[in-house]
Design a protein around this motif. Structure first.
Motif, PDB file in Angstrom:
ATOM      1  N   LYS A 143       0.843  -1.179   0.000  1.00 14.20           N
ATOM      2  CA  LYS A 143       0.000   0.000   0.000  1.00 14.20           C
ATOM      3  C   LYS A 143       0.885   1.237   0.000  1.00 14.20           C
ATOM      4  N   VAL A 144       0.451   2.243  -0.738  1.00 16.45           N
ATOM      5  CA  VAL A 144       1.167   3.509  -0.821  1.00 16.45           C
ATOM      6  C   VAL A 144       0.295   4.556  -0.152  1.00 16.45           C
ATOM      7  N   PRO A 145       0.866   5.394   0.683  1.00 19.60           N
ATOM      8  CA  PRO A 145       0.034   6.400   1.353  1.00 19.60           C
ATOM      9  C   PRO A 145      -0.563   7.388   0.357  1.00 19.60           C
ATOM     10  N   ALA A 146      -1.721   7.917   0.721  1.00 25.38           N
ATOM     11  CA  ALA A 146      -2.400   8.884  -0.133  1.00 25.38           C
ATOM     12  C   ALA A 146      -1.572  10.157  -0.247  1.00 25.38           C
ATOM     13  N   LYS A 147      -1.574  10.739  -1.438  1.00 19.17           N
ATOM     14  CA  LYS A 147      -0.809  11.948  -1.694  1.00 19.17           C
ATOM     15  C   LYS A 147      -1.720  13.149  -1.954  1.00 19.17           C
ATOM     16  N   TYR A 148      -2.905  12.893  -2.519  1.00 12.34           N
ATOM     17  CA  TYR A 148      -3.841  13.957  -2.864  1.00 12.34           C
ATOM     18  C   TYR A 148      -5.192  13.711  -2.208  1.00 12.34           C
ATOM     19  N   ARG A 149      -5.874  14.785  -1.822  1.00 13.48           N
ATOM     20  CA  ARG A 149      -7.203  14.701  -1.232  1.00 13.48           C
ATOM     21  C   ARG A 149      -8.154  15.591  -2.022  1.00 13.48           C
ATOM     22  N   ASP A 150      -9.369  15.117  -2.237  1.00 22.08           N
ATOM     23  CA  ASP A 150     -10.413  15.864  -2.932  1.00 22.08           C
ATOM     24  C   ASP A 150     -10.852  17.027  -2.041  1.00 22.08           C
ATOM     25  N   PRO A 151     -10.744  18.272  -2.516  1.00 25.64           N
ATOM     26  CA  PRO A 151     -11.130  19.413  -1.673  1.00 25.64           C
ATOM     27  C   PRO A 151     -12.628  19.459  -1.368  1.00 25.64           C
ATOM     28  N   SER A 152     -13.461  18.851  -2.226  1.00 27.03           N
ATOM     29  CA  SER A 152     -14.899  18.894  -1.974  1.00 27.03           C
ATOM     30  C   SER A 152     -15.412  17.698  -1.180  1.00 27.03           C
ATOM     31  N   ASN A 153     -14.623  16.625  -1.076  1.00 27.61           N
ATOM     32  CA  ASN A 153     -15.011  15.443  -0.319  1.00 27.61           C
ATOM     33  C   ASN A 153     -13.744  14.820   0.254  1.00 27.61           C
ATOM     34  N   ALA A 154     -13.508  15.012   1.528  1.00 30.10           N
ATOM     35  CA  ALA A 154     -12.269  14.571   2.169  1.00 30.10           C
ATOM     36  C   ALA A 154     -12.099  13.053   2.160  1.00 30.10           C
TER      37      ALA A 154
END
Length: 106
Positions: A63-74
């Motif tokens: 598993k690779v950690p998340a790098k980007y998050r959706d600004p409208s839905n965390a």
């Protein structure tokens, strides 16, 4: 390659003739069915074993950690690997930059 009618439209004698040609190949076994491919590889100095990985990749399944998050839905996150999710491409089209969606770990 010539067009061949489906087997269901063939006569019984034709199907029996095909069966007599196919049965010896089935009896030979799968290791011999690929002999033509082995010869082609040998022409270039390779074997079938050369093309198979000796072991799985060390990174396979990790598993690779998340790098980007959706600004409208965390809840929507992306590691940055593989095909970009639709929310990411839509945000880019809306004028956000990838840096705007980076998950900051400070």
């Amino acid at each position: 390659m010539p067009h061949r009618p489906p087997l269901s439209s063939r006569s019984a004698p034709e199907l029996k003739r095909v069966k007599t040609m196919v049965e010896p190949a089935i009896d030979v076994g799968p290791e011999r069915l690929n002999s033509g491919g082995d010869a082609a590889l040998a022409k270039w100095g390779f074997s079938l074993q050369d093309l198979k990985p000796s072991r799985p990749s060390v990174l396979a399944g990790t598993k690779v950690p998340a790098k980007y998050r959706d600004p409208s839905n965390a809840a929507n996150v992306w590691s940055g690997r593989g095909r970009a999710p639709s929310w990411f491409t839509e945000a880019l089209q809306a004028g956000l930059s990838p840096e705007d969606m980076l998950i900051r770990t400070e």
